[in-house]
Structure formats: structure tokens, C-alpha cells
Write an enzyme that holds these catalytic residues in place. Structure first.
Site, PDB file in Angstrom:
ATOM      1  CB  SER A 138      -0.960  -0.049   1.188  1.00 59.03           C
ATOM      2  OG  SER A 138      -1.880   0.991   1.121  1.00 59.03           O
ATOM      3  CG  ASP A 145      -2.266   4.096  -1.596  1.00 59.85           C
ATOM      4  OD1 ASP A 145      -2.966   4.123  -2.629  1.00 59.85           O
ATOM      5  OD2 ASP A 145      -2.404   3.236  -0.707  1.00 59.85           O
ATOM      6  CG  ASP A 164      -2.738  -0.411  -2.654  1.00 60.49           C
ATOM      7  OD1 ASP A 164      -2.576   0.725  -2.163  1.00 60.49           O
ATOM      8  OD2 ASP A 164      -3.496  -1.262  -2.141  1.00 60.49           O
ATOM      9  CG  ASP A 166      -6.058   1.216  -1.141  1.00 53.46           C
ATOM     10  OD1 ASP A 166      -5.112   2.026  -1.152  1.00 53.46           O
ATOM     11  OD2 ASP A 166      -6.202   0.343  -0.268  1.00 53.46           O
TER      12      ASP A 166
HETATM   13 MG    MG Z   1      -3.331   1.482  -0.287  1.00 53.64          MG
END
Ligand code: MG
Length: 453
Positions: free
Chosen positions: A100, A242, A244, A246
Site C-alpha cells: 500500500s 498511494d 496500490d 486504493d
Molecule cells: Mg493502499
């Protein structure tokens, strides 16, 4: 013999330093444990852009296929794209290889169920309990197969494109600067916004798991370059993801960083203008969200900290919107997951249709937040909790996660840290001195319960 530190699930998946807690050997065992948990079927696997992604995903695939699961390998795509894909293709579950927002030397795994939602704490415990089990691999004729799928991004973006008002965005022709952090968003957000008719300037827009442009956490100090570019180019909005993707964090048209809970408040106001309903957020969020939601005729529910808790509660209650103060927004019309791409599209829709983000943010009630931590040795933990319980009998308190003391001038939340021997406290009020008084009240309460040295 090397000593291994067994990684565990935290509030959002398993994470650690590559080569230390997170190794190829662990990925193999993790794959076996996840495969045993799902008991076969088709499992999607994805990664972000980290340098260890191939090493870890190949070992993960070996673990999954040796337990009889077939794998649909989506390659490098955002976590929310994997979460969208799993139910869309009726797969059994999914695993993404990501850490993440953590620095480049970290990596980890996040498991999602057939509904695309984060595994529950209980499911994580079941997987965790079998990390060390010695498993008999399936026989040669039952080994799982791996197929590569190239449509992970396409099916996800197609649906987002259908959910926002493309004609209105095209007419507004907003100028947007997107900072992808060299993470998974490089494959989605710039393309998505161009297809919506935006003029897009991309920063850190090629995949690079060393994160040469900035650290993957989209916090204010990491986004100075983005803020500068927004001002310099006269853009309507800056968007930062960020690693990844999300999370999406915003820079307003004046180059100012917008805190995640303030972005949630702006979004909540827009959503509630169309339809009344429930908004869900953790207890750590600013009261500006509550103020806006109540003023707009909606209702607000506070949950414990952690995106999986927020998303589950949203599904149970039929909420209209949810989000965390770190910049994870959830739109149930798409799915019950933090979604940086969907958040970007929705915010672009807002600024393209006449809202200046700077004005929307300035219209929010102002609050001052004070954060502090107090060291508490494990043996003093119970005494501190006892003292908090004692005061909680006399004060207005919310105990959904830690103790949130609510007073007229503001609130203070006290929570034990999950990872360190300390209690964290967050105090918020409209006036700085009130926030300071609330923080001092909680700090004195904790210190007063500690044994004298
Ligand atoms: Mg993330």
C-alpha cells in the site's frame, strides 16, 4: 540458521520488510494457507509496482496452485481493480501483493473474498492459524493452472466511466494534475481522466517500485511537487495516489493539501444534495464530516478504525458513502472497497460541474486537531484502561474503538496502539486552546494511572 519473524495480519493485510518478514518462502506458505482457506476454485492475483512483486507473486502462485487453486494472474493493477474483478468474473477470491503506502522496502499481501471485499478479521485469523501447517500438496493431476488475464484494468475502468457524468465533465473540460507515485495508478487514473475529457498532466507516471519521485504515502510533505504544479499550471485539481491506488488525496485549485476527512465532507455534501442517507466513517474522523452530514439532512455512523470495518458496515446498512481520514473513499454504487480511481473520477465530476474545491473546503467548519502519544508499559495497560473506564461512567463517551470523550467544545479519543507500548490520543475542537485542554485532560488521565517511578 536464520531466525524468521512470522508476519501477522495487521489492520489491512500482512505487511513487512522484504527479505526480513516478507520472503519468497513466506509467500509460498502464505499461498498454501490461502489456497487451503478457499479450498480450490479460481483465485485472482495482482501486484502493485514494487521491486519484489515478481519474486513474491511467483512464490504465491506456487502456493496457490499446489493447493489445487487455479489462478487468474492480472499482473500490475490497482487493489480496487482486483477487488472489482473478483465478483465481476465470479471468482472464488483474490490476493494482491502490495504494501500500500509503506516505503519501497516493504511488501505484503491482502486477501479478498468472492464479494471483492477485504477478508474479515475472523477469516484472516483462520488463514493465519495455518501459516505453519505442513501441507500435503495436491496430486500431479490436481495441480492448479495459471492463466494471465489482460482485462483487469478495462473492466474496472468501463464501470467507473458509466457511473460518472461524462458529458458534464467533457463540457467543463477540467485541467487535472495526477501524481501516480510510480505505483499501480499509472495504469488507470491518467487514462480514465483523459477518457472523461480532462486535460491531464501526469507526475511520477511510469511504473517504478523504487518510488524515485516520492514515497508512496500521499501525505502533505510528499506532495509539494504536485501542489507546485497545480498552481503553476493553473489546474483545477491535483490528485495523488498511494502505491496500490486504493487511496486518492486531493490538492485544491490554490495548491493546498486537502485532508482526507475534509475531502469526505465535501463528497458527502454533494452526495446528500441528491439523496438523503447514511455516511460511515471511523471515530478518528474530524467533526467537520458530522457537521456537514447533519446539516445536509443525512445521518452519520462512526465505526472502529480500519477500512475493512467501514466497508462491511456500509454494506450492512446500505450507506451512501464512506471513507477514512487517510484518503480512502468508498462508493457503494461500484463496490465496498476503498477506491482511488473512483474517488478521482467523482472529485473531477464535482470540480467540472462548477464547484471550486478551494471554496468547498473553505466552506467547511474549521477544526484544530492535536495528536499525541503517551508511553504505557504493557504491565500498566490495565490500570490505564481502568482509569478511562472510571471517567467514562461520568462523561459522554463513545467506545466503538478506544474511548472518545465528547464535550461541548470538542472531543478527545484515547486508543492503545496495536503495535507499540503506548496510548495515542487525538483531540479536536474549533479553537486551538480547547483542543489543547482536551489533550491535556486525556494525557493527565493516562499519566495519573501509571505507577509512580
Ligand atoms: Mg493502499
Amino acid at each position: 540458521m536464520a531466525t524468521s519473524v512470522q508476519p501477522r495480519f495487521g489492520t489491512n493485510g500482512v505487511r513487512g520488510v522484504v527479505g526480513k518478514e516478507i520472503t519468497a518462502d513466506f509467500a509460498l506458505r502464505f499461498g498454501g494457507a490461502v489456497g487451503a482457506f478457499f479450498g480450490g476454485g479460481r483465485i485472482a492475483v495482482a501486484t502493485d509496482t514494487r521491486t519484489s512483486k515478481d519474486m513474491l507473486s511467483q512464490a504465491l502462485l506456487a502456493g496457490l496452485t499446489s493447493s489445487g487453486c487455479d489462478v487468474v494472474h492480472l499482473g500490475e493493477i490497482p487493489t480496487p481493480a482486483l477487488q472489482y474483478y473478483v465478483p465481476a468474473r465470479r471468482l472464488q477470491g483474490g490476493v494482491t501483493v502490495t504494501a500500500s503506502h509503506n516505503p519501497a522496502e516493504f511488501n505484503g499481501f491482502k486477501v479478498v473474498g468472492a464479494d471483492g471485499m477485504d477478508a474479515s478479521r475472523d477469516e484472516e485469523r483462520r488463514i493465519e492459524s495455518s501459516f505453519d501447517e505442513v501441507r500435503t500438496p495436491v496430486s500431479w493431476d490436481r495441480c492448479g493452472r495459471v492463466t494471465q488475464a489482460a482485462d483487469g484494468v478495462a473492466v474496472y475502468l468501463e464501470d467507473i466511466l458509466l457511473r460518472v457524468d461524462g458529458a458534464a465533465i467533457r463540457a467543463g473540460a477540467p485541467r487535472i494534475v495526477v501524481d501516480c507515485a510510480n505505483g499501480a495508478a499509472v495504469h488507470t487514473t491518467p487514462d480514465l481522466l483523459r477518457r472523461l475529457g480532462c486535460t491531464v498532466l501526469t507526475l511520477n507516471g511510469h511504473p517504478d517500485g523504487t518510488f524515485p519521485g516520492r514515497p508512496p504515502e500521499p501525505k502533505e510533505e510528499n506532495l509539494r511537487e504536485l501542489a507546485r504544479l497545480v498552481v503553476q499550471t493553473g489546474a483545477d485539481l491535483g490528485i495523488a495516489h498511494d502505491g496500490d491506488a486504493d487511496r486518492a488525496v486531493f490538492i485544491d485549485d490554490r495548491g493546498r493539501y486537502v485532508h482526507g476527512d475534509r475531502a469526505l465532507a465535501v463528497m458527502a455534501r454533494a452526495v446528500l444534495a441528491k439523496r438523503k442517507g447514511l455516511i460511515v466513517t471511523p471515530v478518528t474522523s474530524s467533526s467537520c464530516v458530522e457537521d456537514v452530514v447533519l446539516e445536509a439532512g443525512g445521518t452519520l455512523e462512526y465505526t472502529a478504525v480500519g477500512a475493512p470495518t467501514v466497508s462491511r458496515r456500509m454494506k450492512e446498512t446500505g450507506a451512501l458513502l464512506g471513507g477514512e481520514e487517510s484518503g480512502g473513499l468508498m462508493f457503494p454504487e461500484l463496490h465496498f472497497a476503498k477506491d482511488g480511481g473512483m474517488a478521482a473520477a467523482r472529485m473531477v465530476e464535482l470540480v467540472a460541474t462548477g464547484t471550486r474545491l478551494s471554496e468547498a473546503v473553505d466552506a467547511l467548519p474549521p477544526y484544530v486537531l492535536v495528536r499525541r502519544s503517551v508511553p504505557v508499559a504493557p504491565e500498566a495497560h490495565d490500570a490505564v484502561v481502568g482509569a478511562l473506564l472510571d471517567v467514562a461512567r461520568r462523561e459522554k463517551v463513545l467506545t466503538v474503538d478506544g474511548f472518545k470523550f465528547i464535550r461541548n467544545e470538542g472531543w478527545v479519543l484515547v486508543r492503545p496502539s496495536g503495535t507499540e507500548p503506548l496510548f495515542r490520543l487525538y483531540a479536536e475542537a474549533k479553537k486551538a486552546e480547547d483542543a489543547e485542554t482536551l489533550a491535556k485532560f486525556a494525557e493527565d488521565l493516562i499519566r495519573g494511572a501509571l505507577p509512580r517511578a
